[in-house]
Write a protein that holds these residues in place. Structure first.
Motif, mmCIF file in Angstrom:
data_model
loop_
_atom_site.group_PDB
_atom_site.id
_atom_site.type_symbol
_atom_site.label_atom_id
_atom_site.label_comp_id
_atom_site.label_asym_id
_atom_site.label_seq_id
_atom_site.Cartn_x
_atom_site.Cartn_y
_atom_site.Cartn_z
ATOM 1 N N ILE A 163 13.872 2.229 -14.948
ATOM 2 C CA ILE A 163 13.383 0.959 -14.404
ATOM 3 C C ILE A 163 13.331 1.066 -12.884
ATOM 4 O O ILE A 163 14.327 1.415 -12.237
ATOM 5 C CB ILE A 163 14.308 -0.210 -14.808
ATOM 6 C CG1 ILE A 163 14.434 -0.284 -16.337
ATOM 7 C CG2 ILE A 163 13.776 -1.528 -14.240
ATOM 8 C CD1 ILE A 163 15.506 -1.245 -16.792
ATOM 9 N N VAL A 164 12.168 0.766 -12.332
ATOM 10 C CA VAL A 164 11.984 0.763 -10.884
ATOM 11 C C VAL A 164 11.528 -0.629 -10.468
ATOM 12 O O VAL A 164 10.553 -1.160 -11.010
ATOM 13 C CB VAL A 164 10.933 1.802 -10.443
ATOM 14 C CG1 VAL A 164 10.797 1.813 -8.927
ATOM 15 C CG2 VAL A 164 11.307 3.187 -10.959
ATOM 16 N N THR A 165 12.220 -1.229 -9.511
ATOM 17 C CA THR A 165 11.893 -2.579 -9.040
ATOM 18 C C THR A 165 11.610 -2.538 -7.549
ATOM 19 O O THR A 165 12.399 -1.993 -6.771
ATOM 20 C CB THR A 165 13.050 -3.551 -9.312
ATOM 21 O OG1 THR A 165 13.408 -3.489 -10.700
ATOM 22 C CG2 THR A 165 12.652 -4.967 -8.954
ATOM 23 N N LEU A 166 10.474 -3.108 -7.161
ATOM 24 C CA LEU A 166 10.077 -3.157 -5.755
ATOM 25 C C LEU A 166 9.723 -4.582 -5.375
ATOM 26 O O LEU A 166 9.236 -5.360 -6.200
ATOM 27 C CB LEU A 166 8.858 -2.272 -5.479
ATOM 28 C CG LEU A 166 8.905 -0.806 -5.877
ATOM 29 C CD1 LEU A 166 8.283 -0.617 -7.247
ATOM 30 C CD2 LEU A 166 8.167 0.038 -4.832
ATOM 31 N N ASP A 167 9.938 -4.921 -4.111
ATOM 32 C CA ASP A 167 9.495 -6.222 -3.616
ATOM 33 C C ASP A 167 7.980 -6.264 -3.601
ATOM 34 O O ASP A 167 7.317 -5.306 -3.197
ATOM 35 C CB ASP A 167 10.025 -6.464 -2.203
ATOM 36 C CG ASP A 167 11.533 -6.681 -2.193
ATOM 37 O OD1 ASP A 167 12.081 -7.073 -3.235
ATOM 38 O OD2 ASP A 167 12.150 -6.439 -1.134
ATOM 39 N N ALA A 168 7.434 -7.366 -4.060
ATOM 40 C CA ALA A 168 5.982 -7.525 -4.051
ATOM 41 C C ALA A 168 5.506 -7.861 -2.644
ATOM 42 O O ALA A 168 6.195 -8.544 -1.876
ATOM 43 C CB ALA A 168 5.571 -8.623 -5.020
ATOM 44 N N ALA A 169 4.338 -7.349 -2.302
ATOM 45 C CA ALA A 169 3.729 -7.713 -1.023
ATOM 46 C C ALA A 169 3.238 -9.146 -1.107
ATOM 47 O O ALA A 169 2.643 -9.544 -2.119
ATOM 48 C CB ALA A 169 2.568 -6.778 -0.712
ATOM 49 N N PRO A 170 3.465 -9.965 -0.068
ATOM 50 C CA PRO A 170 2.984 -11.349 -0.122
ATOM 51 C C PRO A 170 1.472 -11.420 -0.156
ATOM 52 O O PRO A 170 0.791 -10.777 0.647
ATOM 53 C CB PRO A 170 3.544 -11.963 1.168
ATOM 54 C CG PRO A 170 3.783 -10.801 2.071
ATOM 55 C CD PRO A 170 4.155 -9.654 1.181
ATOM 56 N N GLY A 171 0.931 -12.134 -1.116
ATOM 57 C CA GLY A 171 -0.514 -12.326 -1.223
ATOM 58 C C GLY A 171 -0.943 -13.575 -0.490
ATOM 59 O O GLY A 171 -0.123 -14.302 0.083
ATOM 60 N N HIS A 213 11.450 4.374 -0.262
ATOM 61 C CA HIS A 213 10.432 3.320 -0.186
ATOM 62 C C HIS A 213 11.005 1.945 -0.527
ATOM 63 O O HIS A 213 10.260 1.033 -0.887
ATOM 64 C CB HIS A 213 9.266 3.664 -1.105
ATOM 65 C CG HIS A 213 8.510 4.875 -0.644
ATOM 66 N ND1 HIS A 213 7.507 4.825 0.285
ATOM 67 C CD2 HIS A 213 8.655 6.184 -0.976
ATOM 68 C CE1 HIS A 213 7.045 6.042 0.503
ATOM 69 N NE2 HIS A 213 7.722 6.885 -0.247
ATOM 70 N N GLY A 214 12.318 1.812 -0.418
ATOM 71 C CA GLY A 214 12.953 0.508 -0.583
ATOM 72 C C GLY A 214 12.937 -0.029 -1.994
ATOM 73 O O GLY A 214 12.992 -1.238 -2.198
ATOM 74 N N ALA A 215 12.853 0.846 -2.973
ATOM 75 C CA ALA A 215 12.841 0.417 -4.374
ATOM 76 C C ALA A 215 14.219 0.615 -5.000
ATOM 77 O O ALA A 215 15.018 1.442 -4.539
ATOM 78 C CB ALA A 215 11.796 1.200 -5.165
ATOM 79 N N GLN A 216 14.489 -0.129 -6.046
ATOM 80 C CA GLN A 216 15.721 0.026 -6.814
ATOM 81 C C GLN A 216 15.401 0.754 -8.111
ATOM 82 O O GLN A 216 14.463 0.389 -8.817
ATOM 83 C CB GLN A 216 16.351 -1.340 -7.115
ATOM 84 C CG GLN A 216 16.807 -2.089 -5.871
ATOM 85 C CD GLN A 216 17.401 -3.443 -6.232
ATOM 86 O OE1 GLN A 216 17.185 -3.948 -7.323
ATOM 87 N NE2 GLN A 216 18.133 -4.027 -5.297
ATOM 88 N N ASP A 232 0.817 -1.211 0.000
ATOM 89 C CA ASP A 232 0.000 0.000 0.000
ATOM 90 C C ASP A 232 0.851 1.263 0.000
ATOM 91 O O ASP A 232 0.538 2.241 -0.689
ATOM 92 C CB ASP A 232 -0.933 0.007 1.214
ATOM 93 C CG ASP A 232 -2.022 -1.054 1.099
ATOM 94 O OD1 ASP A 232 -2.278 -1.519 -0.035
ATOM 95 O OD2 ASP A 232 -2.609 -1.425 2.138
ATOM 96 N N HIS A 233 1.946 1.260 0.794
ATOM 97 C CA HIS A 233 2.752 2.468 0.919
ATOM 98 C C HIS A 233 3.510 2.793 -0.365
ATOM 99 O O HIS A 233 4.022 3.914 -0.518
ATOM 100 C CB HIS A 233 3.760 2.329 2.066
ATOM 101 C CG HIS A 233 4.837 1.303 1.796
ATOM 102 N ND1 HIS A 233 5.968 1.591 1.066
ATOM 103 C CD2 HIS A 233 4.929 -0.003 2.155
ATOM 104 C CE1 HIS A 233 6.722 0.506 0.987
ATOM 105 N NE2 HIS A 233 6.114 -0.472 1.639
ATOM 106 N N ALA A 234 3.587 1.817 -1.314
ATOM 107 C CA ALA A 234 4.381 2.023 -2.528
ATOM 108 C C ALA A 234 3.556 2.534 -3.702
ATOM 109 O O ALA A 234 4.112 2.920 -4.728
ATOM 110 C CB ALA A 234 5.075 0.715 -2.919
#
Length: 410
Positions: free
Chosen positions: A387-395, A370-373, A299-301
């Motif tokens: 290019i922006v890469t973020l960890d996906a939230a676990p579903g 926000h912890g993105a690359q 949500d925060h991303a």
């Protein structure tokens, strides 16, 4: 009988001294507790002066805060009313006996101020003062000021017990002052950081929107002669865009998210962003937004992803001289990937940018917070890709397939 009477007298005196010592320690504890919880510097200084006066029953008390040059920069007093203070004139700067305590950094206890060689007397309209107790306030080996007490009530001078109490209180006073100052510094830093955040948010969103409207109207005079219908349509789109911007500004002031993101989900917001750039510039923008990727974002991303895309597409419209661009949001294993690319002139990412061009820095800072690359692929003549890469939230499916989580749940 005389020996027994003497012993009883000594016991009574010892009990009285013990009761007095307990009373004084209780007063010291109450005084230190009172100043410990305050985080406002002015309130701390005033309460310190009030409590130390009551602690040793002085008629007057003051706290002088010393600057880095050894001069008194603040002088907080109690016992002298505002009218008397006005008649006295300027507060002391650290001359005479007060200056001696600052220079030597030790306690002075005197039955008569005027008898000390360092005493320089009092200014006109100053109330008479005789007994004196001055104690340095030290934090981590450095002096922050001094406590000054005069006119011991009910005695001709302050006692050794008074001195011991004030010296113990001064240790707590120094800590309270330091804590309040640190809290004030943290608040100032937070204000500075908030100002920087607001400036970046304005640049990334509202300012870029206004710039895009201006860009769409640049060739309007020629268009009115060549294609009046298109000119009128472009003016209508500009008016609509400005209305959205006005709502954004209002929402921004109220602490809400931009209108574009507030009324739609991320998928719709990114698609609307691509459409807005297409309409307000000469760049044809294609969008490929994966709904599962958007749903996988924490949500925060969501707002940062939108703002990075907004900044990147604004840079395309303003600087790239591109004819085509694309915005892609897709789901990779364990991550979400945002790509904005164009076929423009490109640039050298390693080249130092002008201070007025803060778009890339804003994107990098937002991604880092926000912890993105974030990576930038570009070279002269071949366009640019952000290019922006973020960890996906676990579903839910991720949680069910995680043996560790299942074990924990059991």
């Amino acid at each position: 009988m005389s020996n027994q009477g003497s012993t009883e007298t000594e016991l009574v005196q010892a009990r009285a001294q013990l009761a007095l010592a307990s009373e004084r320690l209780a007063a010291l504890d109450a005084a230190t507790r009172g100043i410990a919880g305050l985080l406002d510097v002015d309130a701390v200084l005033e309460l310190i002066v009030e409590r130390v006066r009551d602690l040793v029953r002085a008629r007057y008390a003051a706290l002088g805060i010393v600057d880095s040059f050894g001069a008194i920069e603040r002088f907080v007093t109690i016992g002298i009313n505002p009218e008397e203070r006005e008649r006295i004139g300027d507060p002391p700067r650290g001359h005479g006996l007060l200056g001696l305590i600052i220079r030597e950094g030790r306690t002075f206890r005197l039955p008569e101020i005027a008898d000390h060689p360092a005493s320089s007397g009092f200014p006109p309209n100053h109330p008479p003062m005789h007994s004196f107790l001055g104690v340095p306030v030290v934090v981590k080996g450095s002096s922050v000021g001094n406590l000054y007490l005069t006119e011991k009530v009910g005695a001709v001078e302050f006692s050794e017990d008074d001195q011991a109490l004030v010296e113990m209180f001064a240790l707590h006073a120094g800590i309270a002052i330091e804590n309040a100052r640190l809290h004030e510094q943290v608040q100032r830093l937070a204000i500075v950081e908030e100002r920087e955040r607001i400036a970046k948010d304005l640049h990334d969103g509202i300012i870029q929107s206004i710039y895009a409207v201006g860009l769409s109207l640049e060739d309007l005079p020629e268009l009115m002669d060549d294609d009046p219908a298109e000119a009128r349509a472009r003016i209508d789109r500009a008016i609509d865009a400005l209305h959205v911007t006005i709502r954004d500004i209002r929402n921004f002031i109220m602490g809400l998210r931009p209108e574009l993101l507030d009324q739609r989900d991320l998928v719709g917001s990114l698609q609307a962003l691509a459409e807005a750039v297409r309409l307000n510039s000469l760049v044809e923008v294609e969008s490929a937004i994966d709904t599962t990727a958007a749903a996988a974002l924490p949500d925060h991303a969501r707002a940062p992803v939108f703002h990075i895309a907004q900044e990147a597409l604004s840079n395309v419209a303003r600087h790239s001289r591109a004819t085509r661009a694309s915005i892609v949001l897709r789901r990779d294993p364990g991550s979400v990937r945002l790509e904005i690319s164009d076929n423009g002139v490109g640039f050298d990412p390693g080249q130092e940018r002008s201070p007025t061009h803060q778009g890339l820095a804003n994107m990098a800072g937002r991604a880092a917070r926000h912890g993105a690359q974030l990576s930038i692929e570009s070279s002269t003549g071949v366009g640019t890709r952000i290019i922006v890469t973020l960890d996906a939230a676990p579903g839910p499916s991720d949680r069910r397939s995680d043996p560790a989580r299942e074990q924990e749940a059991r």
